[in-house]
Design an enzyme around this catalytic site. Sequence first.
Site, PDB file in Angstrom:
ATOM      1  N   HIS A  29      14.571   6.487   5.741  1.00 54.18           N
ATOM      2  CA  HIS A  29      13.894   7.061   4.581  1.00 54.18           C
ATOM      3  C   HIS A  29      12.546   7.558   5.120  1.00 54.18           C
ATOM      4  O   HIS A  29      11.577   6.823   5.180  1.00 54.18           O
ATOM      5  CB  HIS A  29      13.688   6.005   3.490  1.00 54.18           C
ATOM      6  CG  HIS A  29      12.717   6.445   2.415  1.00 54.18           C
ATOM      7  ND1 HIS A  29      12.916   7.561   1.642  1.00 54.18           N
ATOM      8  CD2 HIS A  29      11.533   5.922   2.014  1.00 54.18           C
ATOM      9  CE1 HIS A  29      11.899   7.694   0.793  1.00 54.18           C
ATOM     10  NE2 HIS A  29      11.054   6.714   1.013  1.00 54.18           N
ATOM     11  N   ALA A  49       0.852  -1.178   0.000  1.00 53.39           N
ATOM     12  CA  ALA A  49       0.000   0.000   0.000  1.00 53.39           C
ATOM     13  C   ALA A  49       0.892   1.233   0.000  1.00 53.39           C
ATOM     14  O   ALA A  49       1.862   1.288   0.762  1.00 53.39           O
ATOM     15  CB  ALA A  49      -0.882  -0.018   1.234  1.00 53.39           C
ATOM     16  N   PRO A  88       7.252   1.185   5.004  1.00 50.35           N
ATOM     17  CA  PRO A  88       8.469   1.925   5.373  1.00 50.35           C
ATOM     18  C   PRO A  88       9.697   1.083   5.056  1.00 50.35           C
ATOM     19  O   PRO A  88       9.882   0.010   5.636  1.00 50.35           O
ATOM     20  CB  PRO A  88       8.318   2.155   6.881  1.00 50.35           C
ATOM     21  CG  PRO A  88       7.346   1.115   7.342  1.00 50.35           C
ATOM     22  CD  PRO A  88       6.488   0.737   6.187  1.00 50.35           C
TER      23      PRO A  88
HETATM   24  P1  NAD Z   1       0.674   1.276  -6.041  1.00 56.49           P
HETATM   25  O1  NAD Z   1      -0.562   1.144  -5.215  1.00 56.49           O
HETATM   26  O2  NAD Z   1       0.611   2.040  -7.316  1.00 56.49           O
HETATM   27  O3  NAD Z   1       1.257  -0.163  -6.359  1.00 56.49           O
HETATM   28  C1  NAD Z   1       1.373  -1.153  -5.384  1.00 56.49           C
HETATM   29  C2  NAD Z   1       1.208  -2.472  -6.105  1.00 56.49           C
HETATM   30  O4  NAD Z   1       1.416  -3.513  -5.168  1.00 56.49           O
HETATM   31  C3  NAD Z   1      -0.186  -2.653  -6.702  1.00 56.49           C
HETATM   32  O5  NAD Z   1      -0.089  -2.969  -8.085  1.00 56.49           O
HETATM   33  C4  NAD Z   1      -0.755  -3.819  -5.900  1.00 56.49           C
HETATM   34  O6  NAD Z   1      -1.637  -4.650  -6.633  1.00 56.49           O
HETATM   35  C5  NAD Z   1       0.527  -4.559  -5.516  1.00 56.49           C
HETATM   36  N1  NAD Z   1       0.342  -5.466  -4.391  1.00 56.49           N
HETATM   37  C6  NAD Z   1      -0.324  -5.256  -3.236  1.00 56.49           C
HETATM   38  N2  NAD Z   1      -0.286  -6.359  -2.481  1.00 56.49           N
HETATM   39  C7  NAD Z   1       0.422  -7.279  -3.166  1.00 56.49           C
HETATM   40  C8  NAD Z   1       0.816  -8.620  -2.891  1.00 56.49           C
HETATM   41  N3  NAD Z   1       0.470  -9.223  -1.765  1.00 56.49           N
HETATM   42  N4  NAD Z   1       1.525  -9.270  -3.830  1.00 56.49           N
HETATM   43  C9  NAD Z   1       1.878  -8.682  -4.970  1.00 56.49           C
HETATM   44  N5  NAD Z   1       1.550  -7.420  -5.283  1.00 56.49           N
HETATM   45  C10 NAD Z   1       0.823  -6.726  -4.387  1.00 56.49           C
HETATM   46  O7  NAD Z   1       1.795   1.908  -5.070  1.00 56.49           O
HETATM   47  P2  NAD Z   1       3.148   2.608  -5.528  1.00 56.49           P
HETATM   48  O8  NAD Z   1       2.944   4.078  -5.637  1.00 56.49           O
HETATM   49  O9  NAD Z   1       3.725   1.854  -6.654  1.00 56.49           O
HETATM   50  O10 NAD Z   1       4.039   2.361  -4.224  1.00 56.49           O
HETATM   51  C11 NAD Z   1       4.498   1.052  -3.907  1.00 56.49           C
HETATM   52  C12 NAD Z   1       5.321   1.094  -2.633  1.00 56.49           C
HETATM   53  O11 NAD Z   1       6.536   1.822  -2.862  1.00 56.49           O
HETATM   54  C13 NAD Z   1       4.624   1.799  -1.468  1.00 56.49           C
HETATM   55  O12 NAD Z   1       4.902   1.123  -0.260  1.00 56.49           O
HETATM   56  C14 NAD Z   1       5.261   3.165  -1.473  1.00 56.49           C
HETATM   57  O13 NAD Z   1       5.169   3.819  -0.224  1.00 56.49           O
HETATM   58  C15 NAD Z   1       6.672   2.803  -1.849  1.00 56.49           C
HETATM   59  N6  NAD Z   1       7.515   3.903  -2.313  1.00 56.49           N
HETATM   60  C16 NAD Z   1       8.801   3.856  -1.915  1.00 56.49           C
HETATM   61  C17 NAD Z   1       9.659   4.871  -2.255  1.00 56.49           C
HETATM   62  C18 NAD Z   1      11.087   4.816  -1.761  1.00 56.49           C
HETATM   63  O14 NAD Z   1      11.844   5.776  -1.863  1.00 56.49           O
HETATM   64  N7  NAD Z   1      11.505   3.698  -1.196  1.00 56.49           N
HETATM   65  C19 NAD Z   1       9.224   5.941  -3.044  1.00 56.49           C
HETATM   66  C20 NAD Z   1       7.896   5.932  -3.480  1.00 56.49           C
HETATM   67  C21 NAD Z   1       7.038   4.903  -3.101  1.00 56.49           C
END
Ligand code: NAD
Length: 317
Positions: free
Chosen positions: A177, A82, A123
Amino acid sequence: MAQHHQKVVLVGDGAVGSSYAFALMQQGIAEELVIVDIMKERTEGDALDLEDAAPWTFNKNVYSGSYDDAKDADLVVITAGAPQKPGETRLDLVDKNLKIIKSIVSPIVESGFNGIFLVAANPVDILTMAVQKFSGFPKNRAFGSGTSLDTARLRMALAKKFNVSPEAVDAYILGEHGDSEFANFDEALIGGRPLKLWAAEAGISDADLDQILYDTAHKAYEIINRKGATFYGIGTSLARITRAIFRDEKMVLPVGAWMEGQYGLNDIYIGTPAVIGANGVEAVIEATLSEEEAAKMAASAKTLKEVAEGGFARLDA
Ligand code: NAD
Protein backbone atom coordinates in the site's frame (compact mmCIF):
# COMPACT_ATOMS: atom_id res chain seq x y z
CA MET A 1 -18.34 -14.77 18.35
CA ALA A 2 -21.67 -14.07 20.06
CA GLN A 3 -24.56 -14.16 17.64
CA HIS A 4 -26.44 -10.90 17.15
CA HIS A 5 -23.98 -9.06 19.35
CA GLN A 6 -20.71 -8.08 17.79
CA LYS A 7 -18.24 -5.75 19.40
CA VAL A 8 -15.59 -3.55 17.82
CA VAL A 9 -12.84 -1.70 19.66
CA LEU A 10 -11.54 1.14 17.52
CA VAL A 11 -8.09 2.42 18.48
CA GLY A 12 -7.39 5.81 16.96
CA ASP A 13 -10.17 8.36 16.74
CA GLY A 14 -8.66 10.70 14.17
CA ALA A 15 -9.89 11.37 10.67
CA VAL A 16 -9.71 7.72 9.57
CA GLY A 17 -11.02 6.20 12.81
CA SER A 18 -14.01 8.51 13.11
CA SER A 19 -14.90 7.99 9.43
CA TYR A 20 -14.84 4.23 10.03
CA ALA A 21 -17.03 4.68 13.11
CA PHE A 22 -19.48 6.76 11.09
CA ALA A 23 -19.55 4.10 8.35
CA LEU A 24 -20.36 1.42 10.98
CA MET A 25 -23.20 3.61 12.31
CA GLN A 26 -24.63 4.18 8.82
CA GLN A 27 -24.39 0.54 7.74
CA GLY A 28 -25.65 -1.19 10.87
CA ILE A 29 -22.43 -3.11 11.43
CA ALA A 30 -21.69 -4.23 15.05
CA GLU A 31 -23.94 -3.69 18.05
CA GLU A 32 -21.21 -2.33 20.31
CA LEU A 33 -18.49 0.14 19.37
CA VAL A 34 -15.82 1.24 21.83
CA ILE A 35 -13.56 4.15 20.92
CA VAL A 36 -10.05 4.44 22.38
CA ASP A 37 -7.52 7.21 21.80
CA ILE A 38 -4.91 9.09 23.84
CA MET A 39 -7.17 12.11 23.23
CA LYS A 40 -9.81 10.86 25.68
CA GLU A 41 -12.08 13.91 25.44
CA ARG A 42 -12.27 13.57 21.69
CA THR A 43 -13.47 9.96 21.99
CA GLU A 44 -16.15 11.05 24.47
CA GLY A 45 -17.30 13.80 22.12
CA ASP A 46 -17.27 11.47 19.14
CA ALA A 47 -19.28 8.78 20.96
CA LEU A 48 -21.92 11.35 21.94
CA ASP A 49 -22.04 12.69 18.39
CA LEU A 50 -22.13 9.24 16.76
CA GLU A 51 -24.91 7.89 18.98
CA ASP A 52 -27.18 10.61 17.60
CA ALA A 53 -27.06 8.74 14.29
CA ALA A 54 -28.54 5.58 15.89
CA PRO A 55 -32.20 6.69 16.07
CA TRP A 56 -32.22 7.18 12.29
CA THR A 57 -30.17 4.13 11.33
CA PHE A 58 -29.43 1.10 13.54
CA ASN A 59 -29.28 0.78 17.32
CA LYS A 60 -25.74 0.63 18.62
CA ASN A 61 -24.05 1.06 21.98
CA VAL A 62 -21.20 3.46 21.22
CA TYR A 63 -18.95 4.77 23.96
CA SER A 64 -15.47 5.97 24.89
CA GLY A 65 -13.48 3.19 26.55
CA SER A 66 -10.08 1.71 27.29
CA TYR A 67 -7.92 -1.20 26.14
CA ASP A 68 -9.52 -3.39 28.78
CA ASP A 69 -12.75 -3.24 26.78
CA ALA A 70 -11.04 -5.46 24.21
CA LYS A 71 -11.34 -8.49 26.53
CA ASP A 72 -14.61 -9.64 24.95
CA ALA A 73 -14.38 -7.79 21.64
CA ASP A 74 -14.65 -9.57 18.29
CA LEU A 75 -12.53 -7.09 16.38
CA VAL A 76 -9.90 -4.48 17.17
CA VAL A 77 -9.32 -1.94 14.40
CA ILE A 78 -6.14 0.13 14.63
CA THR A 79 -6.13 3.52 12.95
CA ALA A 80 -3.92 5.23 15.56
CA GLY A 81 -0.74 6.86 14.49
CA ALA A 82 0.83 9.85 12.89
CA PRO A 83 -0.60 10.46 9.41
CA GLN A 84 1.41 11.51 6.36
CA LYS A 85 2.29 15.17 6.20
CA PRO A 86 2.38 16.81 2.75
CA GLY A 87 5.51 15.48 0.99
CA GLU A 88 5.96 12.54 3.38
CA THR A 89 5.72 8.96 2.05
CA ARG A 90 3.97 6.24 4.01
CA LEU A 91 7.32 4.56 4.59
CA ASP A 92 8.64 7.75 6.28
CA LEU A 93 6.17 7.07 9.08
CA VAL A 94 7.60 3.70 10.04
CA ASP A 95 9.67 4.56 13.14
CA LYS A 96 7.05 6.82 14.74
CA ASN A 97 4.21 4.42 14.19
CA LEU A 98 6.02 1.21 15.17
CA LYS A 99 6.46 2.67 18.66
CA ILE A 100 2.80 3.64 18.84
CA ILE A 101 1.70 0.16 17.68
CA LYS A 102 3.82 -1.51 20.35
CA SER A 103 2.21 0.61 23.08
CA ILE A 104 -1.26 -0.35 21.82
CA VAL A 105 -0.93 -4.08 21.17
CA SER A 106 0.50 -5.06 24.57
CA PRO A 107 -2.43 -3.82 26.72
CA ILE A 108 -4.93 -5.25 24.24
CA VAL A 109 -3.36 -8.71 24.45
CA GLU A 110 -3.14 -8.37 28.26
CA SER A 111 -6.91 -7.67 28.36
CA GLY A 112 -7.47 -11.26 27.15
CA PHE A 113 -8.56 -10.19 23.66
CA ASN A 114 -9.07 -13.21 21.43
CA GLY A 115 -10.64 -11.79 18.29
CA ILE A 116 -9.29 -10.35 15.05
CA PHE A 117 -6.89 -7.44 14.57
CA LEU A 118 -7.45 -5.25 11.51
CA VAL A 119 -4.77 -2.63 10.90
CA ALA A 120 -4.98 0.53 8.80
CA ALA A 121 -2.30 2.80 10.29
CA ASN A 122 0.62 3.41 7.92
CA PRO A 123 2.88 2.05 6.63
CA VAL A 124 0.13 -0.50 6.88
CA ASP A 125 1.93 -3.62 5.60
CA ILE A 126 4.75 -3.14 8.09
CA LEU A 127 2.52 -2.15 11.00
CA THR A 128 0.37 -5.22 10.35
CA MET A 129 3.51 -7.33 10.65
CA ALA A 130 4.25 -5.49 13.91
CA VAL A 131 0.77 -6.21 15.28
CA GLN A 132 1.14 -9.91 14.49
CA LYS A 133 4.66 -10.02 15.94
CA PHE A 134 3.77 -8.17 19.15
CA SER A 135 0.50 -10.05 19.68
CA GLY A 136 1.61 -13.54 18.62
CA PHE A 137 -1.84 -13.94 17.00
CA PRO A 138 -2.32 -16.39 14.12
CA LYS A 139 -1.73 -14.63 10.80
CA ASN A 140 -5.31 -15.08 9.60
CA ARG A 141 -6.51 -13.14 12.69
CA ALA A 142 -4.06 -10.25 12.30
CA PHE A 143 -4.23 -8.62 8.90
CA GLY A 144 -4.26 -5.24 7.26
CA SER A 145 -6.33 -3.08 4.95
CA GLY A 146 -3.47 -3.53 2.45
CA THR A 147 -4.46 -2.37 -1.01
CA SER A 148 -8.21 -2.16 -0.34
CA LEU A 149 -8.37 1.62 -0.67
CA ASP A 150 -6.02 1.59 -3.65
CA THR A 151 -8.19 -1.03 -5.36
CA ALA A 152 -11.28 1.13 -4.73
CA ARG A 153 -9.43 4.05 -6.31
CA LEU A 154 -8.41 1.94 -9.33
CA ARG A 155 -11.95 0.63 -9.83
CA MET A 156 -13.35 4.15 -9.59
CA ALA A 157 -10.88 5.45 -12.19
CA LEU A 158 -11.58 2.54 -14.58
CA ALA A 159 -15.33 2.93 -14.07
CA LYS A 160 -15.11 6.57 -15.09
CA LYS A 161 -12.90 5.75 -18.09
CA PHE A 162 -15.19 3.00 -19.42
CA ASN A 163 -18.48 4.51 -18.24
CA VAL A 164 -19.56 1.54 -16.10
CA SER A 165 -20.32 1.13 -12.40
CA PRO A 166 -17.20 0.63 -10.23
CA GLU A 167 -18.89 -2.52 -8.89
CA ALA A 168 -18.63 -4.04 -12.38
CA VAL A 169 -14.86 -3.69 -12.42
CA ASP A 170 -12.88 -6.75 -11.31
CA ALA A 171 -9.38 -5.30 -11.08
CA TYR A 172 -6.89 -5.19 -8.23
CA ILE A 173 -4.04 -3.13 -6.95
CA LEU A 174 -1.47 -5.52 -5.53
CA GLY A 175 1.75 -5.14 -3.56
CA GLU A 176 2.66 -2.51 -1.02
CA HIS A 177 0.00 0.00 0.00
CA GLY A 178 2.29 2.73 -1.29
CA ASP A 179 4.50 3.88 -4.08
CA SER A 180 5.58 0.42 -5.37
CA GLU A 181 2.02 -0.87 -5.82
CA PHE A 182 0.78 -1.95 -9.27
CA ALA A 183 -2.42 -3.04 -11.08
CA ASN A 184 -3.24 -6.44 -12.63
CA PHE A 185 -4.35 -4.87 -15.92
CA ASP A 186 -3.40 -7.99 -17.92
CA GLU A 187 -6.00 -10.13 -16.09
CA ALA A 188 -8.56 -7.50 -15.04
CA LEU A 189 -12.15 -7.91 -16.19
CA ILE A 190 -15.19 -5.72 -16.66
CA GLY A 191 -18.42 -7.68 -16.87
CA GLY A 192 -16.50 -10.89 -17.56
CA ARG A 193 -14.61 -9.40 -20.54
CA PRO A 194 -10.90 -8.62 -20.40
CA LEU A 195 -10.18 -5.00 -19.55
CA LYS A 196 -7.52 -5.00 -22.27
CA LEU A 197 -10.24 -5.80 -24.83
CA TRP A 198 -12.38 -2.91 -23.58
CA ALA A 199 -9.32 -0.70 -23.79
CA ALA A 200 -8.43 -1.78 -27.35
CA GLU A 201 -12.00 -1.15 -28.52
CA ALA A 202 -12.05 2.29 -26.90
CA GLY A 203 -8.63 3.25 -28.25
CA ILE A 204 -7.12 3.34 -24.77
CA SER A 205 -3.41 2.52 -24.91
CA ASP A 206 -1.16 0.82 -22.36
CA ALA A 207 0.32 4.27 -21.70
CA ASP A 208 -3.18 5.52 -20.81
CA LEU A 209 -3.61 2.58 -18.41
CA ASP A 210 -0.20 3.34 -16.88
CA GLN A 211 -1.40 6.90 -16.33
CA ILE A 212 -4.49 5.52 -14.53
CA LEU A 213 -2.21 3.46 -12.30
CA TYR A 214 0.02 6.47 -11.64
CA ASP A 215 -3.00 8.63 -10.74
CA THR A 216 -4.38 5.85 -8.50
CA ALA A 217 -1.09 5.45 -6.64
CA HIS A 218 -0.76 9.23 -6.24
CA LYS A 219 -4.38 10.02 -5.40
CA ALA A 220 -3.60 10.15 -1.68
CA TYR A 221 -1.09 12.94 -2.32
CA GLU A 222 -3.67 14.83 -4.41
CA ILE A 223 -6.20 14.58 -1.58
CA ILE A 224 -3.70 15.35 1.20
CA ASN A 225 -2.44 18.42 -0.69
CA ARG A 226 -5.99 19.74 -0.95
CA LYS A 227 -7.61 18.79 2.39
CA GLY A 228 -4.79 17.55 4.62
CA ALA A 229 -5.86 13.90 4.99
CA THR A 230 -7.80 11.07 3.31
CA PHE A 231 -10.44 9.32 5.36
CA TYR A 232 -13.83 8.53 3.77
CA GLY A 233 -12.41 5.98 1.34
CA ILE A 234 -10.38 4.07 3.91
CA GLY A 235 -13.14 4.37 6.54
CA THR A 236 -15.53 2.68 4.11
CA SER A 237 -12.96 0.04 3.08
CA LEU A 238 -12.54 -0.89 6.75
CA ALA A 239 -16.30 -1.07 7.22
CA ARG A 240 -16.54 -3.35 4.16
CA ILE A 241 -13.91 -5.71 5.59
CA THR A 242 -15.67 -5.62 8.99
CA ARG A 243 -18.96 -6.60 7.37
CA ALA A 244 -17.31 -9.51 5.56
CA ILE A 245 -15.92 -10.78 8.89
CA PHE A 246 -19.06 -10.26 10.98
CA ARG A 247 -21.44 -11.78 8.42
CA ASP A 248 -18.97 -14.56 7.55
CA GLU A 249 -19.39 -13.55 3.92
CA LYS A 250 -16.39 -15.37 2.42
CA MET A 251 -16.14 -12.26 0.25
CA VAL A 252 -13.08 -11.80 -1.91
CA LEU A 253 -11.55 -8.48 -0.92
CA PRO A 254 -8.17 -6.89 -1.36
CA VAL A 255 -6.36 -6.85 2.00
CA GLY A 256 -2.86 -7.03 3.43
CA ALA A 257 -2.34 -10.79 3.95
CA TRP A 258 0.56 -12.91 5.20
CA MET A 259 2.50 -14.65 2.45
CA GLU A 260 3.26 -18.34 2.70
CA GLY A 261 4.75 -19.05 -0.70
CA GLN A 262 2.11 -17.21 -2.75
CA TYR A 263 3.76 -15.13 -5.51
CA GLY A 264 7.01 -16.79 -4.38
CA LEU A 265 6.92 -14.63 -1.23
CA ASN A 266 7.27 -15.49 2.44
CA ASP A 267 7.31 -13.75 5.82
CA ILE A 268 5.65 -10.55 4.75
CA TYR A 269 2.20 -8.93 4.64
CA ILE A 270 1.32 -7.57 1.21
CA GLY A 271 -1.74 -6.46 -0.77
CA THR A 272 -3.56 -9.34 -2.48
CA PRO A 273 -7.13 -10.59 -2.92
CA ALA A 274 -8.20 -12.91 -0.10
CA VAL A 275 -11.34 -14.67 1.14
CA ILE A 276 -12.61 -12.79 4.21
CA GLY A 277 -14.98 -14.41 6.69
CA ALA A 278 -15.55 -15.05 10.40
CA ASN A 279 -11.99 -16.38 10.75
CA GLY A 280 -10.44 -13.31 9.16
CA VAL A 281 -8.28 -14.17 6.16
CA GLU A 282 -9.66 -17.63 5.33
CA ALA A 283 -7.66 -18.07 2.12
CA VAL A 284 -5.17 -16.00 0.18
CA ILE A 285 -5.98 -15.84 -3.50
CA GLU A 286 -2.83 -15.81 -5.56
CA ALA A 287 -3.89 -13.60 -8.45
CA THR A 288 -2.65 -14.74 -11.85
CA LEU A 289 0.01 -12.27 -12.93
CA SER A 290 1.81 -11.68 -16.20
CA GLU A 291 5.60 -11.90 -16.13
CA GLU A 292 5.96 -8.13 -15.92
CA GLU A 293 3.42 -7.92 -13.09
CA ALA A 294 5.12 -10.75 -11.18
CA ALA A 295 8.38 -8.76 -11.35
CA LYS A 296 6.53 -5.74 -9.91
CA MET A 297 5.20 -7.88 -7.05
CA ALA A 298 8.73 -9.10 -6.27
CA ALA A 299 10.09 -5.54 -6.34
CA SER A 300 7.29 -4.27 -4.10
CA ALA A 301 7.93 -7.07 -1.59
CA LYS A 302 11.65 -6.27 -1.63
CA THR A 303 10.94 -2.63 -0.75
CA LEU A 304 8.67 -3.69 2.10
CA LYS A 305 11.15 -6.23 3.47
CA GLU A 306 13.95 -3.68 3.54
CA VAL A 307 11.88 -1.07 5.33
CA ALA A 308 10.48 -3.65 7.77
CA GLU A 309 13.94 -5.00 8.63
CA GLY A 310 15.29 -1.46 9.19
CA GLY A 311 12.28 -0.40 11.24
CA PHE A 312 12.33 -3.47 13.54
CA ALA A 313 16.11 -3.24 13.98
CA ARG A 314 15.89 0.43 15.04
CA LEU A 315 12.99 -0.37 17.37
CA ASP A 316 14.97 -3.13 19.10
CA ALA A 317 18.21 -1.06 19.26
P1 NAD B 1 -5.15 11.54 12.70
O1 NAD B 1 -3.94 12.30 13.16
O2 NAD B 1 -6.37 12.30 12.31
O3 NAD B 1 -5.56 10.49 13.81
C1 NAD B 1 -4.63 9.67 14.44
C2 NAD B 1 -5.17 9.41 15.83
O4 NAD B 1 -4.31 8.50 16.48
C3 NAD B 1 -5.25 10.68 16.68
O5 NAD B 1 -6.56 10.84 17.20
C4 NAD B 1 -4.24 10.41 17.79
O6 NAD B 1 -4.58 10.98 19.04
C5 NAD B 1 -4.27 8.88 17.85
N1 NAD B 1 -3.10 8.31 18.50
C6 NAD B 1 -1.80 8.65 18.36
N2 NAD B 1 -1.04 7.91 19.17
C7 NAD B 1 -1.88 7.08 19.84
C8 NAD B 1 -1.67 6.06 20.81
N3 NAD B 1 -0.47 5.77 21.26
N4 NAD B 1 -2.76 5.43 21.29
C9 NAD B 1 -3.98 5.72 20.85
N5 NAD B 1 -4.24 6.65 19.93
C10 NAD B 1 -3.19 7.33 19.43
O7 NAD B 1 -4.65 10.61 11.48
P2 NAD B 1 -5.58 9.91 10.40
O8 NAD B 1 -5.70 10.78 9.20
O9 NAD B 1 -6.79 9.39 11.06
O10 NAD B 1 -4.65 8.68 9.99
C11 NAD B 1 -4.43 7.61 10.91
C12 NAD B 1 -3.52 6.57 10.27
O11 NAD B 1 -4.19 5.94 9.18
C13 NAD B 1 -2.23 7.16 9.70
O12 NAD B 1 -1.15 6.28 9.94
C14 NAD B 1 -2.53 7.24 8.22
O13 NAD B 1 -1.36 7.26 7.42
C15 NAD B 1 -3.34 5.98 8.04
N6 NAD B 1 -4.12 5.90 6.81
C16 NAD B 1 -4.18 4.68 6.25
C17 NAD B 1 -4.85 4.50 5.06
C18 NAD B 1 -4.87 3.13 4.43
O14 NAD B 1 -5.28 2.95 3.28
N7 NAD B 1 -4.42 2.11 5.14
C19 NAD B 1 -5.51 5.58 4.45
C20 NAD B 1 -5.46 6.82 5.09
C21 NAD B 1 -4.76 6.97 6.28
